[in-house]
Scaffold this motif. Structure first.
Motif, PDB file in Angstrom:
ATOM      1  N   LEU A  18      -1.591   2.828  -0.313  1.00 54.16           N
ATOM      2  CA  LEU A  18      -0.652   1.894  -1.607  1.00 54.16           C
ATOM      3  C   LEU A  18      -0.460   2.486  -2.699  1.00 54.16           C
ATOM      4  CD1 LEU A  18       0.822  -0.798  -2.291  1.00 54.16           C
ATOM      5  CD2 LEU A  18      -1.654  -1.498  -3.095  1.00 54.16           C
ATOM      6  N   ILE A  19       0.649   2.730  -3.068  1.00 58.43           N
ATOM      7  CA  ILE A  19       1.105   3.627  -4.143  1.00 58.43           C
ATOM      8  C   ILE A  19       1.585   2.689  -5.354  1.00 58.43           C
ATOM      9  CG2 ILE A  19       2.501   5.575  -5.242  1.00 58.43           C
ATOM     10  CD1 ILE A  19       2.434   6.697  -2.367  1.00 58.43           C
ATOM     11  N   VAL A  20       0.990   2.556  -6.649  1.00 61.40           N
ATOM     12  CA  VAL A  20       1.608   1.982  -7.964  1.00 61.40           C
ATOM     13  C   VAL A  20       2.313   3.024  -8.434  1.00 61.40           C
ATOM     14  CG1 VAL A  20       1.095   0.282  -9.629  1.00 61.40           C
ATOM     15  CG2 VAL A  20      -0.217   0.035  -7.714  1.00 61.40           C
ATOM     16  N   PRO A  21       3.509   3.360  -8.725  1.00 58.00           N
ATOM     17  CA  PRO A  21       3.979   4.322  -9.416  1.00 58.00           C
ATOM     18  C   PRO A  21       4.044   4.191 -10.823  1.00 58.00           C
ATOM     19  CG  PRO A  21       5.811   3.307  -8.371  1.00 58.00           C
ATOM     20  CD  PRO A  21       4.381   2.663  -7.907  1.00 58.00           C
ATOM     21  N   PRO A  22       4.205   5.270 -11.339  1.00 63.59           N
ATOM     22  CA  PRO A  22       4.321   5.269 -13.067  1.00 63.59           C
ATOM     23  C   PRO A  22       5.486   4.418 -13.584  1.00 63.59           C
ATOM     24  CG  PRO A  22       4.045   7.621 -12.205  1.00 63.59           C
ATOM     25  CD  PRO A  22       4.552   6.664 -11.002  1.00 63.59           C
ATOM     26  N   GLY A  23       4.929   3.705 -14.288  1.00 65.47           N
ATOM     27  CA  GLY A  23       6.059   2.352 -14.978  1.00 65.47           C
ATOM     28  C   GLY A  23       5.846   1.372 -14.149  1.00 65.47           C
ATOM     29  N   ALA A  24       5.199   1.180 -13.055  1.00 65.31           N
ATOM     30  CA  ALA A  24       5.177  -0.163 -12.306  1.00 65.31           C
ATOM     31  C   ALA A  24       3.776  -0.810 -12.518  1.00 65.31           C
ATOM     32  CB  ALA A  24       5.210   0.138 -10.756  1.00 65.31           C
ATOM     33  N   SER A  25       3.670  -2.202 -12.550  1.00 69.41           N
ATOM     34  CA  SER A  25       2.255  -2.798 -12.833  1.00 69.41           C
ATOM     35  C   SER A  25       2.378  -3.711 -11.358  1.00 69.41           C
ATOM     36  CB  SER A  25       2.914  -3.805 -13.909  1.00 69.41           C
ATOM     37  OG  SER A  25       1.652  -4.306 -14.248  1.00 69.41           O
ATOM     38  N   LEU A  26       1.083  -3.990 -10.960  1.00 70.39           N
ATOM     39  CA  LEU A  26       0.706  -4.733 -10.037  1.00 70.39           C
ATOM     40  C   LEU A  26      -0.290  -5.517 -10.485  1.00 70.39           C
ATOM     41  CD1 LEU A  26       0.574  -5.697  -6.877  1.00 70.39           C
ATOM     42  CD2 LEU A  26      -0.959  -4.017  -6.405  1.00 70.39           C
ATOM     43  N   ASN A  27      -0.030  -6.898 -10.650  1.00 72.09           N
ATOM     44  CA  ASN A  27      -0.874  -8.209 -10.943  1.00 72.09           C
ATOM     45  C   ASN A  27      -1.494  -8.832  -9.806  1.00 72.09           C
ATOM     46  OD1 ASN A  27      -2.498 -10.256 -12.140  1.00 72.09           O
ATOM     47  ND2 ASN A  27      -0.761 -10.559 -13.701  1.00 72.09           N
ATOM     48  N   LEU A  28      -2.887  -8.659  -9.416  1.00 68.67           N
ATOM     49  CA  LEU A  28      -3.415  -9.609  -8.323  1.00 68.67           C
ATOM     50  C   LEU A  28      -3.792 -10.987  -8.570  1.00 68.67           C
ATOM     51  CD1 LEU A  28      -6.349  -7.356  -7.215  1.00 68.67           C
ATOM     52  CD2 LEU A  28      -4.023  -7.441  -6.248  1.00 68.67           C
ATOM     53  N   GLY A  29      -3.621 -11.300 -10.077  1.00 71.33           N
ATOM     54  CA  GLY A  29      -3.747 -12.786 -10.435  1.00 71.33           C
ATOM     55  C   GLY A  29      -5.162 -13.009  -9.932  1.00 71.33           C
ATOM     56  N   LYS A  30      -5.152 -14.442  -9.067  1.00 72.50           N
ATOM     57  CA  LYS A  30      -6.114 -14.846  -8.349  1.00 72.50           C
ATOM     58  C   LYS A  30      -6.099 -14.592  -6.793  1.00 72.50           C
ATOM     59  CE  LYS A  30      -6.463 -18.952 -11.025  1.00 72.50           C
ATOM     60  NZ  LYS A  30      -6.436 -20.361 -11.236  1.00 72.50           N
ATOM     61  N   GLY A  31      -5.297 -13.635  -6.267  1.00 71.97           N
ATOM     62  CA  GLY A  31      -5.316 -13.326  -5.110  1.00 71.97           C
ATOM     63  C   GLY A  31      -6.239 -12.370  -4.669  1.00 71.97           C
ATOM     64  N   GLN A  32      -5.772 -12.070  -3.095  1.00 70.44           N
ATOM     65  CA  GLN A  32      -6.988 -11.123  -2.565  1.00 70.44           C
ATOM     66  C   GLN A  32      -6.018  -9.937  -1.845  1.00 70.44           C
ATOM     67  OE1 GLN A  32      -9.282 -12.957   0.275  1.00 70.44           O
ATOM     68  NE2 GLN A  32     -10.256 -14.142  -1.506  1.00 70.44           N
ATOM     69  N   LEU A  33      -6.167  -8.790  -1.796  1.00 71.28           N
ATOM     70  CA  LEU A  33      -5.544  -8.081  -1.381  1.00 71.28           C
ATOM     71  C   LEU A  33      -6.518  -6.874  -0.666  1.00 71.28           C
ATOM     72  CD1 LEU A  33      -2.884  -6.153  -0.721  1.00 71.28           C
ATOM     73  CD2 LEU A  33      -3.256  -4.778  -2.975  1.00 71.28           C
ATOM     74  N   ASN A  34      -6.396  -7.073   0.664  1.00 73.73           N
ATOM     75  CA  ASN A  34      -7.438  -5.965   1.527  1.00 73.73           C
ATOM     76  C   ASN A  34      -6.438  -5.131   2.180  1.00 73.73           C
ATOM     77  OD1 ASN A  34      -9.000  -5.139   3.684  1.00 73.73           O
ATOM     78  ND2 ASN A  34     -10.095  -6.819   3.964  1.00 73.73           N
ATOM     79  N   LEU A  35      -6.797  -3.604   2.061  1.00 69.30           N
ATOM     80  CA  LEU A  35      -5.937  -2.796   2.541  1.00 69.30           C
ATOM     81  C   LEU A  35      -6.468  -2.111   3.899  1.00 69.30           C
ATOM     82  CD1 LEU A  35      -4.970  -0.767  -0.888  1.00 69.30           C
ATOM     83  CD2 LEU A  35      -3.705  -2.392   0.457  1.00 69.30           C
ATOM     84  N   ASN A  36      -7.545  -3.066   4.514  1.00 71.63           N
ATOM     85  CA  ASN A  36      -7.955  -2.295   5.658  1.00 71.63           C
ATOM     86  C   ASN A  36      -8.299  -1.093   5.913  1.00 71.63           C
ATOM     87  OD1 ASN A  36      -7.788  -5.225   6.619  1.00 71.63           O
ATOM     88  ND2 ASN A  36      -5.805  -5.191   6.847  1.00 71.63           N
ATOM     89  N   CYS A  37      -9.086  -0.549   5.093  1.00 69.88           N
ATOM     90  CA  CYS A  37      -9.485   0.928   5.001  1.00 69.88           C
ATOM     91  C   CYS A  37      -8.370   1.897   4.763  1.00 69.88           C
ATOM     92  CB  CYS A  37     -10.065   1.387   6.527  1.00 69.88           C
ATOM     93  SG  CYS A  37     -11.817   0.558   6.754  1.00 69.88           S
ATOM     94  N   ASN A  38      -7.328   1.421   4.031  1.00 68.66           N
ATOM     95  CA  ASN A  38      -6.419   2.187   3.597  1.00 68.66           C
ATOM     96  C   ASN A  38      -6.706   2.580   1.985  1.00 68.66           C
ATOM     97  OD1 ASN A  38      -4.458   2.751   5.536  1.00 68.66           O
ATOM     98  ND2 ASN A  38      -4.264   0.518   5.830  1.00 68.66           N
ATOM     99  N   ASP A  39      -5.771   3.425   1.363  1.00 74.26           N
ATOM    100  CA  ASP A  39      -6.089   3.966   0.072  1.00 74.26           C
ATOM    101  C   ASP A  39      -5.282   3.453  -0.886  1.00 74.26           C
ATOM    102  OD1 ASP A  39      -7.953   5.842   1.504  1.00 74.26           O
ATOM    103  OD2 ASP A  39      -6.432   7.190   1.434  1.00 74.26           O
ATOM    104  N   LEU A  40      -5.937   3.656  -2.116  1.00 72.55           N
ATOM    105  CA  LEU A  40      -5.077   3.139  -3.250  1.00 72.55           C
ATOM    106  C   LEU A  40      -4.779   4.157  -4.189  1.00 72.55           C
ATOM    107  CD1 LEU A  40      -3.986   0.900  -5.184  1.00 72.55           C
ATOM    108  CD2 LEU A  40      -6.271   0.401  -5.981  1.00 72.55           C
ATOM    109  N   ASN A  41      -3.688   4.366  -4.791  1.00 76.71           N
ATOM    110  CA  ASN A  41      -3.198   5.467  -5.512  1.00 76.71           C
ATOM    111  C   ASN A  41      -2.708   4.731  -6.807  1.00 76.71           C
ATOM    112  OD1 ASN A  41      -1.463   7.390  -6.718  1.00 76.71           O
ATOM    113  ND2 ASN A  41      -2.685   8.822  -5.838  1.00 76.71           N
TER     114      ASN A  41
END
Length: 127
Positions: A18-41
């Motif tokens: 999962l890529i959050v590119p320059p200038g982008a913003s991701l807000n989890l708030g109260k949520g859950q995000l399970n990438l199931n053994c995938n990576d975060l950049n």
């Protein structure tokens, strides 16, 4: 433009990352995000709010920021903070999973709360 289209345009999953590119913003708030053994950049900004994020490897690029806020980050792989990790009141759990027998925690890090747990004898290497 509908919100779903904005999200698709702002973020991408490339080869299991999962890529959050320059200038982008991701807000989890109260949520859950399970990438199931995938990576975060993160090259933009990730706000964990009071949410939960479960990943394998995490890279914070030099342009990236993770705002811990009061969130919970579960990490089963490597941690590479080239950018900023603002701890706030967050909790970070280093744990088993994803078939990794070892995790590397790179760089100078500080945590509000760091938990390390392994029932398999996993090695956590801090460098």
């Amino acid at each position: 433009m509908p919100l779903a289209a904005l999200l698709i345009a702002s973020f991408s999953i490339n080869a299991g990352t999962l890529i959050v590119p320059p200038g982008a913003s991701l807000n989890l708030g109260k949520g859950q995000l399970n990438l199931n053994c995938n990576d975060l950049n993160v090259a933009g900004t990730l706000r964990s709010g009071s949410g939960t994020l479960a990943v394998r490897n995490t890279v914070i690029e030099s342009t990236g920021t993770i705002l811990g806020q009061s969130g919970y980050l579960q990490l089963a792989g490597d941690w590479t903070p080239l950018g900023t990790f603002q701890t706030d009141n967050s909790r970070v759990l280093l744990t088993d999973g994803c078939g990794n027998s070892q995790s590397a925690i790179h760089g100078a890090n500080s945590y509000s709360t760091l938990l390390i747990s392994s029932s398999t004898g996993k090695v956590f290497q801090f460098d």
